[in-house]
Design an enzyme around this catalytic site. Structure first.
Site, short mmCIF file in Angstrom:
data_model
loop_
_atom_site.label_atom_id
_atom_site.label_comp_id
_atom_site.label_asym_id
_atom_site.label_seq_id
_atom_site.Cartn_x
_atom_site.Cartn_y
_atom_site.Cartn_z
N MET A 79 0.78 -1.29 -0.21
CA MET A 79 -0.09 0.48 -0.08
C MET A 79 1.25 1.16 0.06
O MET A 79 1.57 1.11 -0.17
CB MET A 79 -1.23 -0.28 1.62
CG MET A 79 -2.11 -1.02 1.67
SD MET A 79 -2.63 -1.27 2.85
CE MET A 79 -3.34 -0.55 2.48
N ASP A 236 -2.05 -4.91 0.83
CA ASP A 236 -2.31 -6.68 1.07
C ASP A 236 -2.47 -6.29 2.85
O ASP A 236 -2.99 -7.50 2.84
CB ASP A 236 -1.08 -6.54 0.37
CG ASP A 236 -0.21 -5.40 1.12
OD1 ASP A 236 -0.59 -4.15 1.98
OD2 ASP A 236 1.20 -5.16 1.93
#
Length: 482
Positions: A79, A236
């Site tokens: 991210m 994730d």
């Protein structure tokens, strides 16, 4: 079958999952980090794509029948990154990653500009996040930002290569700090402050909806059906939550990967105003998630293993077989890349203290594991202090394969840990589950076994030893001037 692809920091993992949520085939390809200057951390976007191609080539070669049965694809990815693409969709410069710490001054500027910044996006601006990094690029590399025609997150760059569509999901996008989190749309005021507008950002969809379809040449290459749908997917951390079963309010997980993540699902939006925590949208419709993050977890272990010239697996096996008393090990603060929770300080540095002539290599390695565990305990305290409800904690990530590390973390947070069956594929499994949901299937299969494979209890003696050590841990924080 459903395909989940996770573009992590250290590797790309691809998993084919069946309708009972059982992994049928998997492949993994490593990635390399670039650290060109202090506080900087970057990767080349083309390397992500090549690793995805290599992973799926491997799956098509070793599990062709499974690939032919794939009905949808889900994407997970590291991210907060910033990928700038020009008019030909070529990367203008390496991507700035989640643990890049160069944009501290820009965080201060965003708070001065938006008094209610955390209430809009879910947390305070911190250097690793996308918004301050875009502001930094506009000030220090204005030509690069001006040339950018697309600005994408990691997995969304891969999506563009897979489908030709520039799309992001609202969960991953909420962590850019460019979005009004509750409303689920880009915030034009913050975009303007960062020197961009929404024409350069991807279209937003929900994690469990179809974002596009696989290009025909790629479908043929990987033996997948033509027009295979690609789901919105998620960051994730959100996908790991779906993968381990943290999909109800009060369920949580700790992940021991490159970083250490403490994730709690919540049905309320609770913006984080302090303590280096952050709140985003979950990939599960209707839920939000609260995060505490330790920036160096597995990366700290890799660092000490590299200094000692030893293999990580061998060191862990040796420690698990010969556990040392925390009373004999040094104190280690794992701030090798600064720290997010609870310090929100990119200038914190790692330290060893309480070294003696008796200190050996294994003492140093165990001290690293203990230091990460105590940092995770700080994250636990920050979350519960902010009112997070935590009913059950799962444990996942590559570090969960160490019996000692799992016991250390259970002891420091004072909670039993539910060890999941597959510690390394949580985000990829979560992405595959989102792929199934996007074409009308259940998020989690009714037949899936959600029970943990083991419960790590709290060792009261170990907890007492580590509790004594935490005062030394907190007393040895160091801040560098540069």
């Amino acid at each position: 079958m459903y395909l989940g692809i996770d573009i992590g920091t250290s590797s790309v993992k691809a998993v084919v999952m069946n309708d009972d949520d059982r992994p049928i085939a998997a492949a993994s390809v490593p990635l390399v980090l670039s650290l060109p200057r202090p506080l900087w951390c970057e990767q080349v976007p083309e390397d992500w794509w090549q690793a995805v191609v290599d992973s799926l080539d491997a799956l098509a070669a070793k599990a062709p029948a499974a690939m032919e049965a794939v009905r949808s694809i889900g994407l997970s990815g590291q991210m907060l990154g910033v990928t700038l693409l020009d008019a030909t969709d070529t990367a203008i410069r390496p991507a700035l990653l989640w643990n890049d710490g160069r944009a501290a001054a820009e965080c201060t500027d965003l708070h001065a500009r938006f008094e209610a910044f955390a209430d809009i996006v879910g947390c305070r601006a911190m250097p690793g996040f996308s918004a301050p990094k875009l502001l930094w690029l506009g000030r220090h590399e204005p030509d690069a930002l001006a040339r950018a025609r697309r600005i994408l997150l990691t997995k969304d760059y891969v999506r563009l290569r897979l489908t030709g569509d520039a799309v992001s999901d609202r969960a991953d996008a909420s962590a850019t700090l460019l979005m009004e989190t509750v409303r689920g749309d880009w915030h034009d005021g913050i975009l303007a402050a960062c020197g961009i507008d929404r024409t350069r950002l991807p279209r937003l969809v929900d994690s469990t909806t179809v974002s596009g379809t696989l290009r025909s040449p790629l479908a043929r290459r990987w033996r997948m059906p033509a027009g295979t749908p690609v789901a919105g997917g998620g960051g994730d951390n959100m996908c790991a939550g779906v993968g381990v079963g943290a999909v109800q309010p009060g369920t949580a997980y700790i992940s021991l990967g490159t970083s250490g993540v403490y994730f709690v699902a919540n049905n309320r939006f609770v913006p984080a105003h302090r303590g280096g925590m952050h709140t985003h949208r979950h990939a599960v419709p209707g839920l939000f998630c609260q995060h505490a993050v330790v920036l160096s977890a597995g990366s700290a272990l890799a660092w000490i293993a590299g200094l000692l010239g030893r293999d990580i697996g061998g060191l862990i096996a040796e420690l698990d077989a010969r556990e040392l008393s925390p009373d004999t090990t040094p104190v280690f603060t794992p701030y090798l890349a600064g720290e997010r929770t609870p310090h929100d300080n990119p200038l914190l540095t790692g330290t060893f203290s309480r070294l003696t002539h008796m200190t050996g290599p294994l003492h140093l390695v165990q001290a690293v594991l203990e230091g990460v565990a105590m940092a995770m305990a700080d994250g636990h305290a920050a979350l519960t202090g902010a009112g997070a409800r935590i009913d059950r904690v799962f444990l996942t990530g590559g570090g969960a394969r160490s019996a000692l590390w799992t016991r250390l973390i259970a002891a420091t947070i004072g909670r039993p840990l539910h060890l999941v069956a597959d510690q390394r594929s949580g985000p990829a499994i979560g992405a595959a589950r989102l792929a199934r949901a996007a074409i009308g299937g259940p998020l989690i299969a009714p037949a899936a076994n959600q029970a943990s494979v083991a419960v790590i209890p709290v060792d009261a003696r170990l907890a007492e030893q580590l509790d004594r050590k935490r005062s030394l841990f907190h007393g040895h924080l160091r801040v560098t001037a540069t």
